[in-house]
Motif scaffolding. Structure first.
Motif, mmCIF file in Angstrom:
data_model
loop_
_atom_site.group_PDB
_atom_site.id
_atom_site.type_symbol
_atom_site.label_atom_id
_atom_site.label_comp_id
_atom_site.label_asym_id
_atom_site.label_seq_id
_atom_site.Cartn_x
_atom_site.Cartn_y
_atom_site.Cartn_z
ATOM 1 N N MET A 1 -18.925 -6.715 -22.801
ATOM 2 C CA MET A 1 -17.381 -5.728 -22.119
ATOM 3 C C MET A 1 -16.176 -5.763 -21.421
ATOM 4 N N HIS A 2 -15.576 -6.285 -21.541
ATOM 5 C CA HIS A 2 -14.393 -6.837 -20.600
ATOM 6 C C HIS A 2 -13.450 -5.547 -19.898
ATOM 7 N N ILE A 3 -13.248 -5.304 -18.421
ATOM 8 C CA ILE A 3 -12.841 -4.451 -17.714
ATOM 9 C C ILE A 3 -11.468 -4.744 -17.491
ATOM 10 N N ALA A 4 -10.998 -3.968 -17.117
ATOM 11 C CA ALA A 4 -9.163 -3.582 -17.331
ATOM 12 C C ALA A 4 -8.788 -4.278 -15.327
ATOM 13 N N THR A 5 -8.580 -5.151 -15.705
ATOM 14 C CA THR A 5 -8.358 -5.488 -13.852
ATOM 15 C C THR A 5 -6.879 -4.736 -13.573
ATOM 16 N N ASN A 6 -5.799 -4.891 -14.194
ATOM 17 C CA ASN A 6 -4.355 -4.636 -13.495
ATOM 18 C C ASN A 6 -4.432 -3.222 -13.837
ATOM 19 N N PHE A 7 -4.052 -2.543 -12.906
ATOM 20 C CA PHE A 7 -3.709 -1.304 -12.378
ATOM 21 C C PHE A 7 -1.954 -0.791 -12.421
ATOM 22 N N ARG A 8 -1.988 0.065 -12.884
ATOM 23 C CA ARG A 8 -0.884 0.917 -12.985
ATOM 24 C C ARG A 8 0.312 1.596 -11.595
ATOM 25 N N LYS A 9 1.059 0.969 -10.832
ATOM 26 C CA LYS A 9 0.959 1.874 -9.874
ATOM 27 C C LYS A 9 1.301 2.878 -10.432
ATOM 28 N N LEU A 10 0.685 3.481 -8.723
ATOM 29 C CA LEU A 10 0.514 4.804 -9.009
ATOM 30 C C LEU A 10 2.259 5.870 -8.367
ATOM 31 N N ALA A 11 2.948 7.048 -8.975
ATOM 32 C CA ALA A 11 3.823 7.917 -8.703
ATOM 33 C C ALA A 11 3.443 8.280 -7.521
ATOM 34 N N PRO A 12 4.771 8.309 -6.548
ATOM 35 C CA PRO A 12 4.358 9.321 -5.166
ATOM 36 C C PRO A 12 3.862 10.359 -5.358
ATOM 37 N N ARG A 13 4.116 11.369 -5.814
ATOM 38 C CA ARG A 13 2.903 12.438 -6.584
ATOM 39 C C ARG A 13 1.295 12.464 -6.417
ATOM 40 N N GLN A 14 1.568 11.521 -7.121
ATOM 41 C CA GLN A 14 -0.013 10.632 -7.383
ATOM 42 C C GLN A 14 -1.001 10.164 -6.167
ATOM 43 N N ALA A 15 0.128 9.667 -5.592
ATOM 44 C CA ALA A 15 -0.666 8.289 -3.564
ATOM 45 C C ALA A 15 -0.798 9.863 -3.179
ATOM 46 N N GLU A 16 -0.003 10.954 -3.017
ATOM 47 C CA GLU A 16 0.296 11.844 -2.258
ATOM 48 C C GLU A 16 -1.078 12.347 -2.169
ATOM 49 N N ALA A 17 -1.856 12.683 -3.182
ATOM 50 C CA ALA A 17 -2.630 13.503 -4.084
ATOM 51 C C ALA A 17 -3.735 13.173 -3.828
ATOM 52 N N LEU A 18 -3.940 11.980 -4.017
ATOM 53 C CA LEU A 18 -5.327 11.132 -4.110
ATOM 54 C C LEU A 18 -5.202 10.768 -2.293
ATOM 55 N N THR A 19 -4.351 10.621 -1.800
ATOM 56 C CA THR A 19 -4.603 10.769 0.051
ATOM 57 C C THR A 19 -5.211 11.992 -0.116
ATOM 58 N N HIS A 20 -4.430 13.150 -0.199
ATOM 59 C CA HIS A 20 -5.169 14.322 0.808
ATOM 60 C C HIS A 20 -6.569 14.234 -0.324
ATOM 61 N N ARG A 21 -7.003 13.523 -1.240
ATOM 62 C CA ARG A 21 -8.622 14.023 -1.379
ATOM 63 C C ARG A 21 -9.369 13.050 -0.671
#
Length: 113
Positions: A1-21
């Motif tokens: 099984m191949h696991i993708a290593t290319n991640f899509r960039k997070l939107a600013p609000r997504q990054a903010e929510a993840l930072t709070h988490r």
């Protein structure tokens, strides 16, 4: 099984929510900090998990920091900026959260509960 290593960039609000988490805030606390609904925070974090190929918050935060989507220095500075009482409260709050597992028994012919 191949696991993708290319991640899509997070939107600013997504990054903010993840930072709070990453700071240990719940969805409700994050919603209050971001001035949006809890449902919105849930959706933002779900998109983070999807984009980062993460199964949970811990994995999402680790991958986001590793790939530069959120700044670890920002998280560290926020945590170092709170007092020792707040750090202790945060530590005990995280430790108090129980893990709940639901077990369903199918075809219970004997009537055992």
């Amino acid at each position: 099984m191949h696991i993708a290593t290319n991640f899509r960039k997070l939107a600013p609000r997504q990054a903010e929510a993840l930072t709070h988490r990453a700071r240990g805030l719940s969805n409700k606390e994050t919603a209050e900090a971001m001035q949006c609904s809890v449902a919105n925070v849930t959706n933002l974090l779900a998109e983070c998990f999807y984009k980062l190929h993460a199964r949970n918050s811990t994995e999402a935060v680790a991958k986001a920091v590793k790939h530069g989507f959120i700044q670890f220095a920002l998280i560290a500075s926020v945590l170092s900026g709170i007092g020792t009482d707040a750090q202790e409260q945060l530590r005990t709050r995280i430790q108090r959260r129980p893990t709940i597992r639901t077990i369903r028994i199918h075809n219970n012919r004997e009537g055992i509960v």
